[in-house]
Write a protein that holds these residues in place. Structure first.
Motif, PDB file in Angstrom:
ATOM      1  N   MET A   1      13.494   6.865   9.084  1.00  0.00           N
ATOM      2  CA  MET A   1      13.039   8.051   8.367  1.00  0.00           C
ATOM      3  C   MET A   1      12.579   8.260  10.309  1.00  0.00           C
ATOM      4  O   MET A   1      11.558   8.226  10.895  1.00  0.00           O
ATOM      5  N   PRO A   2      12.395   9.848  10.379  1.00  0.00           N
ATOM      6  CA  PRO A   2      12.914  11.077  11.262  1.00  0.00           C
ATOM      7  C   PRO A   2      11.774  10.878  11.673  1.00  0.00           C
ATOM      8  O   PRO A   2      10.680  10.722  10.591  1.00  0.00           O
ATOM      9  N   SER A   3      10.941  11.007  12.883  1.00  0.00           N
ATOM     10  CA  SER A   3       9.026  11.551  13.157  1.00  0.00           C
ATOM     11  C   SER A   3       9.096  13.295  12.810  1.00  0.00           C
ATOM     12  O   SER A   3      10.159  13.619  13.250  1.00  0.00           O
ATOM     13  N   TRP A   4       7.819  13.619  12.592  1.00  0.00           N
ATOM     14  CA  TRP A   4       7.490  14.070  11.758  1.00  0.00           C
ATOM     15  C   TRP A   4       7.082  15.218  13.125  1.00  0.00           C
ATOM     16  O   TRP A   4       5.992  14.643  13.494  1.00  0.00           O
ATOM     17  N   PRO A   5       7.293  16.534  13.685  1.00  0.00           N
ATOM     18  CA  PRO A   5       6.148  16.915  14.554  1.00  0.00           C
ATOM     19  C   PRO A   5       5.249  17.452  14.207  1.00  0.00           C
ATOM     20  O   PRO A   5       5.202  17.444  12.964  1.00  0.00           O
ATOM     21  N   GLU A  27      18.662  14.237   0.792  1.00  0.00           N
ATOM     22  CA  GLU A  27      17.853  13.321  -0.371  1.00  0.00           C
ATOM     23  C   GLU A  27      16.651  13.711   0.221  1.00  0.00           C
ATOM     24  O   GLU A  27      15.556  13.252  -0.739  1.00  0.00           O
ATOM     25  N   TYR A  28      16.105  14.541   1.773  1.00  0.00           N
ATOM     26  CA  TYR A  28      14.408  14.825   1.678  1.00  0.00           C
ATOM     27  C   TYR A  28      14.153  15.356   0.895  1.00  0.00           C
ATOM     28  O   TYR A  28      13.131  15.548   1.124  1.00  0.00           O
ATOM     29  N   PHE A  29      15.404  16.422   0.684  1.00  0.00           N
ATOM     30  CA  PHE A  29      14.603  18.020  -0.251  1.00  0.00           C
ATOM     31  C   PHE A  29      14.468  17.986  -1.933  1.00  0.00           C
ATOM     32  O   PHE A  29      15.024  17.943  -2.981  1.00  0.00           O
ATOM     33  N   THR A  45      -5.040  14.895   5.704  1.00  0.00           N
ATOM     34  CA  THR A  45      -5.935  15.568   5.745  1.00  0.00           C
ATOM     35  C   THR A  45      -6.155  14.629   7.496  1.00  0.00           C
ATOM     36  O   THR A  45      -7.085  15.272   8.272  1.00  0.00           O
ATOM     37  N   GLU A  46      -6.026  13.391   7.154  1.00  0.00           N
ATOM     38  CA  GLU A  46      -6.864  12.544   8.127  1.00  0.00           C
ATOM     39  C   GLU A  46      -5.301  12.298   8.893  1.00  0.00           C
ATOM     40  O   GLU A  46      -5.264  11.219   9.965  1.00  0.00           O
ATOM     41  N   SER A  47      -4.090  13.255   8.787  1.00  0.00           N
ATOM     42  CA  SER A  47      -3.130  12.819  10.322  1.00  0.00           C
ATOM     43  C   SER A  47      -2.986  14.361  10.516  1.00  0.00           C
ATOM     44  O   SER A  47      -2.932  15.073   9.764  1.00  0.00           O
ATOM     45  N   ASP A  48      -2.303  14.650  11.344  1.00  0.00           N
ATOM     46  CA  ASP A  48      -1.280  15.881  11.563  1.00  0.00           C
ATOM     47  C   ASP A  48      -0.115  15.744  11.134  1.00  0.00           C
ATOM     48  O   ASP A  48       0.464  16.986  11.550  1.00  0.00           O
ATOM     49  N   ARG A  49      -0.082  15.357   9.891  1.00  0.00           N
ATOM     50  CA  ARG A  49       1.773  14.937   9.267  1.00  0.00           C
ATOM     51  C   ARG A  49       2.035  16.598   8.899  1.00  0.00           C
ATOM     52  O   ARG A  49       1.200  17.171   8.466  1.00  0.00           O
ATOM     53  N   ARG A  50       3.149  17.149   9.203  1.00  0.00           N
ATOM     54  CA  ARG A  50       3.435  18.131   8.649  1.00  0.00           C
ATOM     55  C   ARG A  50       5.128  18.715   7.720  1.00  0.00           C
ATOM     56  O   ARG A  50       6.015  17.804   8.137  1.00  0.00           O
ATOM     57  N   CYS A  51       4.750  19.094   6.885  1.00  0.00           N
ATOM     58  CA  CYS A  51       6.679  19.365   6.136  1.00  0.00           C
ATOM     59  C   CYS A  51       7.757  19.717   7.024  1.00  0.00           C
ATOM     60  O   CYS A  51       6.822  20.719   8.632  1.00  0.00           O
ATOM     61  N   ILE A  52       8.681  19.628   7.070  1.00  0.00           N
ATOM     62  CA  ILE A  52       9.526  20.162   8.437  1.00  0.00           C
ATOM     63  C   ILE A  52       9.474  21.601   7.943  1.00  0.00           C
ATOM     64  O   ILE A  52      10.824  22.162   9.374  1.00  0.00           O
ATOM     65  N   LEU A  53       9.468  21.937   7.077  1.00  0.00           N
ATOM     66  CA  LEU A  53      10.342  23.664   6.703  1.00  0.00           C
ATOM     67  C   LEU A  53       9.419  24.682   7.439  1.00  0.00           C
ATOM     68  O   LEU A  53       9.061  25.418   7.668  1.00  0.00           O
ATOM     69  N   HIS A  54       8.427  24.294   6.915  1.00  0.00           N
ATOM     70  CA  HIS A  54       6.662  25.416   6.911  1.00  0.00           C
ATOM     71  C   HIS A  54       5.808  25.187   7.549  1.00  0.00           C
ATOM     72  O   HIS A  54       5.053  26.509   7.907  1.00  0.00           O
ATOM     73  N   ASP A  80       5.628  27.521  -4.431  1.00  0.00           N
ATOM     74  CA  ASP A  80       6.793  28.210  -4.106  1.00  0.00           C
ATOM     75  C   ASP A  80       7.613  28.221  -3.331  1.00  0.00           C
ATOM     76  O   ASP A  80       7.629  27.870  -2.446  1.00  0.00           O
ATOM     77  N   GLY A  81       9.366  29.002  -3.684  1.00  0.00           N
ATOM     78  CA  GLY A  81      10.330  29.239  -2.469  1.00  0.00           C
ATOM     79  C   GLY A  81      10.854  27.762  -2.643  1.00  0.00           C
ATOM     80  O   GLY A  81      10.879  26.760  -3.117  1.00  0.00           O
ATOM     81  N   VAL A  82      11.689  27.503  -1.517  1.00  0.00           N
ATOM     82  CA  VAL A  82      12.016  25.973  -1.265  1.00  0.00           C
ATOM     83  C   VAL A  82      11.088  24.640  -0.553  1.00  0.00           C
ATOM     84  O   VAL A  82       9.796  25.407   0.132  1.00  0.00           O
ATOM     85  N   ASN A  83      11.273  24.221  -0.995  1.00  0.00           N
ATOM     86  CA  ASN A  83      10.432  22.903  -1.096  1.00  0.00           C
ATOM     87  C   ASN A  83      11.292  21.873   0.363  1.00  0.00           C
ATOM     88  O   ASN A  83      12.088  21.479  -0.069  1.00  0.00           O
ATOM     89  N   CYS A  84      10.268  20.638   0.719  1.00  0.00           N
ATOM     90  CA  CYS A  84      11.225  20.274   1.703  1.00  0.00           C
ATOM     91  C   CYS A  84      11.155  19.092   1.223  1.00  0.00           C
ATOM     92  O   CYS A  84      12.059  17.895   1.793  1.00  0.00           O
ATOM     93  N   GLY A  85      10.749  18.603  -0.153  1.00  0.00           N
ATOM     94  CA  GLY A  85      10.922  17.190  -0.150  1.00  0.00           C
ATOM     95  C   GLY A  85      10.231  16.519  -0.049  1.00  0.00           C
ATOM     96  O   GLY A  85       8.565  16.872   0.851  1.00  0.00           O
ATOM     97  N   LEU A  86      10.640  15.037  -0.571  1.00  0.00           N
ATOM     98  CA  LEU A  86      10.027  14.022   0.055  1.00  0.00           C
ATOM     99  C   LEU A  86       9.345  13.625   1.616  1.00  0.00           C
ATOM    100  O   LEU A  86      10.396  13.338   1.999  1.00  0.00           O
TER     101      LEU A  86
END
Length: 262
Positions: A1-5, A27-29, A45-54, A80-86
């Protein structure tokens, strides 16, 4: 699993992030189907994790698909729109036995739905056939009305008895047409009631699957706790043997009893 910015990263890291994003597998999408669970929902809300696209906060979901049914995961919260997935699974994969049970339940569920779909298709064919016959009868009726009108114009002096017979035939055709129309309406209403009943059965099946999954998980936790207790007993006996050196027959028998209890 890659690290998420996260949102605090500098612009100098954007190139590295986009390179990592472009090399990810598709497969991530692929986001699994989900089910509503009030105990695990909303945004992370307990971490700064963000989805990779939005670059938005991820959402909490519970899977409702195949052998992953009931597993919690964090995914893109965009509707709505493109979903980054799991993004990440919260729960570990279920035991193999539980996965087989879930697979069997889903196979039964899809098989039942396939049977209902086939029944609906067959009923639709019958309804279409009945409608075709009704249209044919309506055409025949219209043709008969035209013929009778022409007959009245051509034979203005026909006897009253013959006119009564013709009128009776027209009335019979009207009555038959009315009966066919009423029959078609009744069958359509029955089909609607049947579809509503099948929808209720599907919802009940979904609820039963979730309940059975949770019950199986509780039973696995109980068995896991029992195995931990037995392991502690065996470790204590082995520790005593190590203190003595080679041990004795009585303590070896105790080890055998603990193993037999497992």
């Amino acid at each position: 699993m890659p690290s998420w910015p996260n949102s605090n990263e500098t612009s100098d890291d954007d190139d590295e992030y986009m390179s990592e994003f472009s090399s990810m597998q598709m497969e991530y999408f692929q986001t699994p189907d989900t089910v509503i669970d009030p105990s695990f929902c909303g945004l992370v809300t307990e971490s700064d994790r963000r989805c990779i696209l939005h670059r938005q906060r991820a959402g909490k979901f519970v899977a409702f698909e195949g052998t992953d049914t009931g597993r919690r995961f964090i995914g893109c919260a965009t509707e709505d729109g493109v979903n980054c997935g799991l993004l990440e699974w919260v729960d570990a994969p279920w035991p193999v036995i539980l996965q087989r049970c879930l697979s069997k339940l889903w196979d039964m569920y899809h098989g039942e739905n396939l049977g209902r779909a086939q029944d609906n298709e067959a009923h639709g064919i019958e309804v279409a056939k009945l409608q075709k016959e009704l249209d044919s009868l309506a055409n025949q009726y219209s043709q008969l009305v035209d013929d009778v009108s022409k007959l009245f114009d051509y034979q203005d002096g026909i006897k009253s008895h013959d006119m009564d017979c013709t009128s009776q035939a027209i009335n019979e055709l009207k009555e038959k047409k009315k009966q066919l129309e009423e029959q078609a309406k009744i069958e359509l209403q029955m089909e609607k009631l049947k579809l509503k009943k099948e929808q209720r059965c599907i919802l009940q099946s979904q609820a039963d699957i979730i309940q059975n999954t949770r019950k199986a998980m509780k039973e696995l936790e109980v068995e896991k706790d029992l195995l931990k207790e037995e392991k502690k007993k065996l470790e204590n006996v082995i520790a005593e043997l190590l203190k003595v050196g080679h041990g004795c027959k009585e303590k070896l028998d105790k080890i055998k009893e603990v193993v037999m209890e497992e």
